[in-house]
Design an enzyme around this catalytic site. Sequence first.
Site, mmCIF file in Angstrom:
data_model
loop_
_atom_site.group_PDB
_atom_site.id
_atom_site.type_symbol
_atom_site.label_atom_id
_atom_site.label_comp_id
_atom_site.label_asym_id
_atom_site.label_seq_id
_atom_site.Cartn_x
_atom_site.Cartn_y
_atom_site.Cartn_z
ATOM 1 N N LYS A 16 0.821 -1.210 0.000
ATOM 2 C CA LYS A 16 0.000 0.000 0.000
ATOM 3 C C LYS A 16 0.861 1.269 0.000
ATOM 4 O O LYS A 16 0.491 2.282 -0.584
ATOM 5 C CB LYS A 16 -0.960 -0.025 1.205
ATOM 6 C CG LYS A 16 -1.968 -1.178 1.106
ATOM 7 C CD LYS A 16 -2.921 -1.231 2.274
ATOM 8 C CE LYS A 16 -2.332 -1.837 3.529
ATOM 9 N NZ LYS A 16 -2.116 -3.292 3.475
ATOM 10 N N HIS A 41 4.383 -1.205 7.038
ATOM 11 C CA HIS A 41 4.588 -0.743 5.672
ATOM 12 C C HIS A 41 6.078 -0.587 5.433
ATOM 13 O O HIS A 41 6.744 0.157 6.136
ATOM 14 C CB HIS A 41 3.929 0.613 5.425
ATOM 15 C CG HIS A 41 2.492 0.673 5.843
ATOM 16 N ND1 HIS A 41 1.535 -0.167 5.319
ATOM 17 C CD2 HIS A 41 1.855 1.467 6.720
ATOM 18 C CE1 HIS A 41 0.363 0.124 5.867
ATOM 19 N NE2 HIS A 41 0.533 1.101 6.724
HETATM 20 P P1 GDP Z 1 1.693 -2.861 3.092
HETATM 21 O O1 GDP Z 1 1.425 -3.493 4.415
HETATM 22 O O2 GDP Z 1 0.552 -2.998 2.138
HETATM 23 O O3 GDP Z 1 2.164 -1.437 3.199
HETATM 24 O O4 GDP Z 1 2.864 -3.692 2.437
HETATM 25 P P2 GDP Z 1 4.218 -4.202 3.130
HETATM 26 O O5 GDP Z 1 5.158 -3.065 3.175
HETATM 27 O O6 GDP Z 1 3.934 -4.950 4.362
HETATM 28 O O7 GDP Z 1 4.669 -5.279 2.080
HETATM 29 C C1 GDP Z 1 4.889 -4.966 0.738
HETATM 30 C C2 GDP Z 1 6.363 -5.249 0.366
HETATM 31 O O8 GDP Z 1 6.434 -5.401 -1.015
HETATM 32 C C3 GDP Z 1 7.341 -4.163 0.726
HETATM 33 O O9 GDP Z 1 8.532 -4.769 1.151
HETATM 34 C C4 GDP Z 1 7.556 -3.418 -0.595
HETATM 35 O O10 GDP Z 1 8.840 -2.820 -0.716
HETATM 36 C C5 GDP Z 1 7.400 -4.536 -1.577
HETATM 37 N N1 GDP Z 1 6.879 -4.135 -2.878
HETATM 38 C C6 GDP Z 1 5.876 -3.239 -3.138
HETATM 39 N N2 GDP Z 1 5.605 -3.200 -4.449
HETATM 40 C C7 GDP Z 1 6.437 -4.116 -5.035
HETATM 41 C C8 GDP Z 1 6.607 -4.570 -6.382
HETATM 42 O O11 GDP Z 1 5.932 -4.149 -7.298
HETATM 43 N N3 GDP Z 1 7.565 -5.542 -6.570
HETATM 44 C C9 GDP Z 1 8.308 -6.061 -5.579
HETATM 45 N N4 GDP Z 1 9.204 -7.011 -5.854
HETATM 46 N N5 GDP Z 1 8.162 -5.650 -4.310
HETATM 47 C C10 GDP Z 1 7.244 -4.700 -4.042
HETATM 48 P P1 IMO Z 2 -0.715 -4.146 6.895
HETATM 49 O O1 IMO Z 2 -1.269 -2.769 7.115
HETATM 50 C C1 IMO Z 2 -1.175 -8.461 7.349
HETATM 51 C C2 IMO Z 2 -3.449 -9.861 10.838
HETATM 52 C C3 IMO Z 2 -2.679 -10.609 11.906
HETATM 53 C C4 IMO Z 2 -3.770 -11.544 12.413
HETATM 54 C C5 IMO Z 2 -5.021 -10.673 12.343
HETATM 55 C C6 IMO Z 2 -5.404 -10.023 13.670
HETATM 56 O O2 IMO Z 2 0.756 -4.248 6.989
HETATM 57 O O3 IMO Z 2 -1.274 -4.764 5.635
HETATM 58 P P2 IMO Z 2 -4.365 -8.025 15.066
HETATM 59 O O4 IMO Z 2 -3.010 -7.894 15.724
HETATM 60 O O5 IMO Z 2 -4.678 -6.964 14.093
HETATM 61 O O6 IMO Z 2 -5.465 -8.233 16.069
HETATM 62 O O7 IMO Z 2 -4.266 -9.417 14.258
HETATM 63 O O8 IMO Z 2 -4.737 -9.664 11.383
HETATM 64 N N1 IMO Z 2 -2.895 -8.533 10.501
HETATM 65 C C7 IMO Z 2 -2.219 -8.259 9.372
HETATM 66 N N2 IMO Z 2 -1.815 -9.066 8.371
HETATM 67 N N3 IMO Z 2 -0.934 -7.150 7.266
HETATM 68 C C8 IMO Z 2 -1.350 -6.325 8.272
HETATM 69 O O9 IMO Z 2 -1.262 -4.978 8.183
HETATM 70 C C9 IMO Z 2 -1.989 -6.870 9.394
HETATM 71 N N4 IMO Z 2 -2.502 -6.358 10.541
HETATM 72 C C10 IMO Z 2 -3.065 -7.384 11.203
HETATM 73 O O10 IMO Z 2 -1.595 -11.315 11.355
HETATM 74 O O11 IMO Z 2 -3.958 -12.623 11.528
HETATM 75 MG MG MG Z 3 2.331 -4.724 5.832
#
Ligand code: GDP
Ligand code: IMO
Ligand code: MG
Length: 428
Positions: A16, A41
């Site tokens: 995101k 994130h």
């Molecule tokens: P969020 O929780 O939705 O903000 O996502 P996270 O940060 O937890 O996980 C997404 C991961 O994917 C991060 O490590 C980003 O750097 C990586 N990422 C995002 N877009 C891309 C993409 O298009 N390709 C690759 N290989 N990695 C990506």
């Molecule tokens: P972002 O914003 C993935 C999952 C936890 C668990 C469930 C409940 O990075 O996408 P909680 O601690 O919220 O009560 O846990 O929700 N969970 C996530 N999984 N990405 C997240 O956030 C999460 N935030 C909570 O792993 O299954």
């Molecule tokens: Mg995440």
Amino acid sequence: MPAVVIVGAQWGDEGKGKATDLIADRIDYVVKFNGGNNAGHTVVIGTEKYALHLLPSGILTPGVVPVISNGVVIDPEVLMEELDALEARGIDVSGLVISSHAHLITQYHRTLDKVTERFLGKRQIGTTGRGIGPTYADKINRVGIRVQDIFDEGILRQKVEGALHQKNHLLVKVYNRRAIEVDEVVEELLSYRDRLRPLVQDTALLLHTALEDNKTVLFEGGQATMLDVDHGTYPFVTSSSATAGGAATGSGIAPWRLSTVIGIVKAYTTRVGSGPFPSELEDEFGEFLREKGHEYGTTTGRPRRTGWYDAPIARYSARINGVTDFVLTKLDVLTGLDKIPVCVAYDVDGTRIDEVPWSQSDFHHASPIYEYFPGWSEDLTGIREFDDLPQAAKDYVLALEAMSGARISAIGVGPSRDAIVTRHALLD
Ligand code: GDP
Ligand code: IMO
Ligand code: MG
């Protein structure tokens, strides 16, 4: 001018932060409206990598006002740590604004999160252990502590006493833990008072005024549609409203302001924690996605469960959120596969079901019905134009678009901020 919302269309971690980046230069305010430091994130800017939990990722863009609105649960200790860490890296965080109505995560919420999970045994949800569920439960039970309570010591003490009266019975008699002292909690919360005071405002008024002034406000959703407390795979969900509607209740702006809804969807699927996941892989392909996509949690470091793209889930998210544009992330991770399965419907005990079933039991029993698409071997990370993608990658994207209920306006082709192919502008 628009209020724009970004929501996860699967089970979180879709990338995101990347979508935020894509429009960051057009944004005046960025709002976190749900969840707390359960979010993780990862944002890569040049050679710098930032891991944010409580703060919205838009805080990394200079000139944007970051806002934590009423729908969020705040662990003040984590907030201070995160602000200090960013400041130490030269990021200006002085403009942060926090809602007086947001609820606070305290020591007893964190403790209760951990002990209730342990008590559930094999029925556990696999929470992040950050106290999210117990804090939202207190909010709904009307025994929560809000940011504003810190500024009235008498009220704060009364509320903490009220909350602990019942919780200490639970902690001591049911969970065999020590009782938590009222003073301990009150003193800790008061210790944040001076630092919080200049940040606290009526954020609903602030955002309303900003929108009236034609400013652009981005609502950055934490978690995702399938983790939403109403629309997700209950009870294997988080405790907040992670869908687009949550941006209105979680911030106090009028629902009609939300004119653009950007759904973030990975080119495959991941999930952290327990619960149904029809297209999950427990073979070498699952391992391939985990390793190549670095699918390990930003918050807890847990390996993420991995599986193929699930089109009924994308359609469900498009409907629930009113997605106007999808950003498809991590297409590059699929490079090197001969053929790519996509879940197009489910088989539930011998019956084909084309949409996410309304019964959780059916969803638990659902096995994926796959359609197969040819893979590609070319590296995608340097590509910036849709037409330059290998034909098989283009066909895969167009097939997903046809199945997913909204246009795919941008495609992530690598982890770095600029590794994106844009097909349609997300904002006019
Ligand atoms: P969020 O929780 O939705 O903000 O996502 P996270 O940060 O937890 O996980 C997404 C991961 O994917 C991060 O490590 C980003 O750097 C990586 N990422 C995002 N877009 C891309 C993409 O298009 N390709 C690759 N290989 N990695 C990506
Ligand atoms: P972002 O914003 C993935 C999952 C936890 C668990 C469930 C409940 O990075 O996408 P909680 O601690 O919220 O009560 O846990 O929700 N969970 C996530 N999984 N990405 C997240 O956030 C999460 N935030 C909570 O792993 O299954
Ligand atoms: Mg995440």
